[in-house]
Design a protein around this motif. Structure first.
Motif, PDB file in Angstrom:
ATOM      1  N   ILE A 136       0.839  -1.166   0.081  1.00 17.93           N
ATOM      2  CA  ILE A 136      -0.009   0.049  -0.139  1.00 17.93           C
ATOM      3  C   ILE A 136       0.831   1.252  -0.110  1.00 17.93           C
ATOM      4  O   ILE A 136       0.693   2.179  -0.560  1.00 17.93           O
ATOM      5  N   ASN A 137       1.885   1.217   0.635  1.00 16.37           N
ATOM      6  CA  ASN A 137       2.960   2.427   0.684  1.00 16.37           C
ATOM      7  C   ASN A 137       3.675   2.401  -0.585  1.00 16.37           C
ATOM      8  O   ASN A 137       3.571   3.568  -1.387  1.00 16.37           O
ATOM      9  N   CYS A 138       4.121   1.352  -1.054  1.00 12.40           N
ATOM     10  CA  CYS A 138       4.844   1.219  -2.517  1.00 12.40           C
ATOM     11  C   CYS A 138       5.017  -0.177  -3.050  1.00 12.40           C
ATOM     12  O   CYS A 138       5.673  -0.818  -2.253  1.00 12.40           O
ATOM     13  N   PRO A 139       4.371  -0.597  -3.917  1.00 11.54           N
ATOM     14  CA  PRO A 139       4.511  -2.072  -4.433  1.00 11.54           C
ATOM     15  C   PRO A 139       6.055  -2.183  -4.530  1.00 11.54           C
ATOM     16  O   PRO A 139       6.137  -3.532  -4.238  1.00 11.54           O
ATOM     17  N   ARG A 140       6.972  -1.356  -4.956  1.00 10.73           N
ATOM     18  CA  ARG A 140       8.221  -1.891  -4.960  1.00 10.73           C
ATOM     19  C   ARG A 140       8.912  -2.197  -3.845  1.00 10.73           C
ATOM     20  O   ARG A 140      10.000  -2.959  -3.732  1.00 10.73           O
ATOM     21  N   ARG A 141       8.451  -1.623  -2.752  1.00  7.57           N
ATOM     22  CA  ARG A 141       9.129  -2.084  -1.430  1.00  7.57           C
ATOM     23  C   ARG A 141       8.823  -3.597  -1.213  1.00  7.57           C
ATOM     24  O   ARG A 141       9.723  -4.312  -0.668  1.00  7.57           O
ATOM     25  N   VAL A 142       7.800  -3.945  -1.700  1.00  4.00           N
ATOM     26  CA  VAL A 142       7.506  -5.579  -1.417  1.00  4.00           C
ATOM     27  C   VAL A 142       8.655  -6.084  -2.121  1.00  4.00           C
ATOM     28  O   VAL A 142       9.217  -7.387  -1.640  1.00  4.00           O
ATOM     29  N   TYR A 143       8.803  -5.760  -3.287  1.00  5.29           N
ATOM     30  CA  TYR A 143      10.045  -6.337  -4.201  1.00  5.29           C
ATOM     31  C   TYR A 143      11.312  -6.459  -3.313  1.00  5.29           C
ATOM     32  O   TYR A 143      12.141  -7.366  -3.297  1.00  5.29           O
ATOM     33  N   PHE A 144      11.848  -5.221  -2.894  1.00  7.16           N
ATOM     34  CA  PHE A 144      12.982  -5.282  -2.349  1.00  7.16           C
ATOM     35  C   PHE A 144      13.095  -5.874  -1.021  1.00  7.16           C
ATOM     36  O   PHE A 144      14.200  -6.795  -0.840  1.00  7.16           O
TER      37      PHE A 144
ATOM     38  N   LYS B 248       2.365 -12.335  -6.896  1.00  4.03           N
ATOM     39  CA  LYS B 248       2.939 -12.000  -8.006  1.00  4.03           C
ATOM     40  C   LYS B 248       4.526 -11.357  -7.902  1.00  4.03           C
ATOM     41  O   LYS B 248       5.369 -11.756  -8.536  1.00  4.03           O
ATOM     42  N   ILE B 249       4.541 -10.078  -6.943  1.00  4.77           N
ATOM     43  CA  ILE B 249       5.790  -9.729  -6.685  1.00  4.77           C
ATOM     44  C   ILE B 249       7.079 -10.455  -6.116  1.00  4.77           C
ATOM     45  O   ILE B 249       7.775 -10.755  -6.513  1.00  4.77           O
ATOM     46  N   LYS B 250       6.209 -11.277  -5.288  1.00  6.80           N
ATOM     47  CA  LYS B 250       7.149 -12.198  -4.521  1.00  6.80           C
ATOM     48  C   LYS B 250       7.664 -13.329  -5.333  1.00  6.80           C
ATOM     49  O   LYS B 250       8.609 -13.807  -5.189  1.00  6.80           O
ATOM     50  N   ALA B 251       6.754 -13.618  -6.347  1.00  4.37           N
ATOM     51  CA  ALA B 251       7.225 -14.480  -7.154  1.00  4.37           C
ATOM     52  C   ALA B 251       8.388 -14.254  -8.354  1.00  4.37           C
ATOM     53  O   ALA B 251       9.096 -14.654  -8.956  1.00  4.37           O
ATOM     54  N   GLY B 252       8.746 -12.666  -8.308  1.00 10.13           N
ATOM     55  CA  GLY B 252       9.571 -12.311  -8.980  1.00 10.13           C
ATOM     56  C   GLY B 252       9.474 -10.843  -9.939  1.00 10.13           C
ATOM     57  O   GLY B 252      10.123 -10.448 -10.559  1.00 10.13           O
ATOM     58  N   PHE B 253       8.085 -10.900  -9.949  1.00 10.11           N
ATOM     59  CA  PHE B 253       7.577  -9.765 -10.820  1.00 10.11           C
ATOM     60  C   PHE B 253       7.911  -8.132 -10.048  1.00 10.11           C
ATOM     61  O   PHE B 253       7.922  -7.809  -9.141  1.00 10.11           O
TER      62      PHE B 253
ATOM     63  N   PRO C  73       7.427  -4.323  -9.972  1.00 12.05           N
ATOM     64  CA  PRO C  73       6.394  -3.380 -10.355  1.00 12.05           C
ATOM     65  C   PRO C  73       7.194  -2.285 -10.991  1.00 12.05           C
ATOM     66  O   PRO C  73       8.561  -1.760 -10.640  1.00 12.05           O
ATOM     67  N   GLU C  74       6.545  -1.304 -11.691  1.00 11.55           N
ATOM     68  CA  GLU C  74       7.228  -0.215 -12.393  1.00 11.55           C
ATOM     69  C   GLU C  74       7.312   0.875 -11.201  1.00 11.55           C
ATOM     70  O   GLU C  74       6.708   0.922 -10.223  1.00 11.55           O
TER      71      GLU C  74
END
Ligand code: SF4
Length: 272
Positions: A19-27, A237-242, A244-245
């Motif tokens: 919710i803060n930022c999808p990219r943070r999940v990725y990192f 999806k992000i944890k699987a490797g996607f 986000p922009e």
């Protein structure tokens, strides 16, 4: 990946990061540290959260006026200052004295407002309902659901009007009315988890804005549940490797990951 395989379980904290930022999940899912150190603002929030755990005892035992509440909170605050380093020894080992003092001073300055709001709440709702809404029947219980592929830990479960519901403690700002949209999602995700564990509908939850001594009841709507389920799938999806922009988020300037957060192609070149 086979179509029927499940990604690793996701947690409610992943949803909040999203919710803060999808990219943070990725990192974070790739091992980057979200909070490398305790600064004064984080210390202030930790102290106020700890202080809020004493509200039920204070409200139960204190003869009710704003001055008494304030004195009791001051005493409980001193205990919280002593206890916190014992609870988080590794984090406190490297904290500088000035940061410690600033964090304590900032938290202590909130006590009069907390006392005034708690007192107002007691006058408006009554002592018994306030105690029901504040007193945990379980503190930080672990909840999980295989079906939702989700796990999470509410600050507490409380029994209000005969129903066991989640309550979350939020040390940040408080809206004038109701709760922030992200807090609504947080409460809804925990309500879904509690329903999965205990059965039966969880129609509402509580959000405690601990820096202000304000307690807000939040109704869990179908649209909140739908939004949580949607975010869960995106996080999977992000944890699987996607990846986000990258968007220019309002959090970018204070973000721990800003130096790594470049365009997708540049980031890939850092890793491979
Ligand atoms: S720098 Fe901005 S876009 Fe990148 S992870 Fe942080 S908040 Fe998100």
């Amino acid at each position: 990946m086979p179509a029927n395989s499940r990604n690793p379980e996701i947690s409610v904290s992943d949803l909040l990061l999203y919710i803060n930022c999808p990219r943070r999940v990725y990192f974070v899912s790739r091992g980057f540290e979200l909070f490398p150190e305790i600064n004064a603002s984080r210390l202030e929030r930790m102290l106020l959260k700890e202080l809020s755990l004493t509200f039920p005892d204070i409200v139960r035992e204190c003869s009710l006026n704003a001055d008494n509440l304030c004195k009791e909170l001051e005493t409980a605050f001193l205990h919280a200052c002593e206890d916190l380093p014992l609870m988080f020894p590794a984090e406190f080992a490297c904290i500088e004295k000035e940061v410690l003092e600033e964090g304590k001073a900032r938290a202590r300055a909130k006590i009069p407002e907390i006392a005034a709001n708690l007192f107002r709440g007691l006058e408006e709702y009554g002592k018994d309902p306030m105690l029901e809404a504040l007193t945990p029947v379980k503190t930080e219980p672990f909840l999980s659901s295989e079906k939702l592929n989700l796990k999470g830990v509410p600050s507490k479960l409380v029994c209000f009007e005969g129903m066991t519901v989640p309550s979350i403690m939020k040390p940040g700002n408080c809206p004038i009315q109701g709760v922030w949209a992200s807090d609504r999602m947080h409460a809804a995700s925990l309500a879904l988890l509690l329903e999965a564990e205990a059965g039966g509908e969880v129609p509402f939850a509580f959000v405690e804005y601990v820096s202000f001594g304000l307690l807000r009841k939040v109704t869990i709507r179908s649209s909140d549940r739908r939004e949580v389920l949607k975010i869960c799938r995106r996080v999977e999806k992000i944890k699987a490797g996607f990846m986000p922009e990258k968007k220019e988020e309002k959090f970018c300037s204070d973000c721990t990951f800003s130096e790594h957060c470049v365009s997708n192609s540049s980031l890939m070149s850092k890793f491979f």
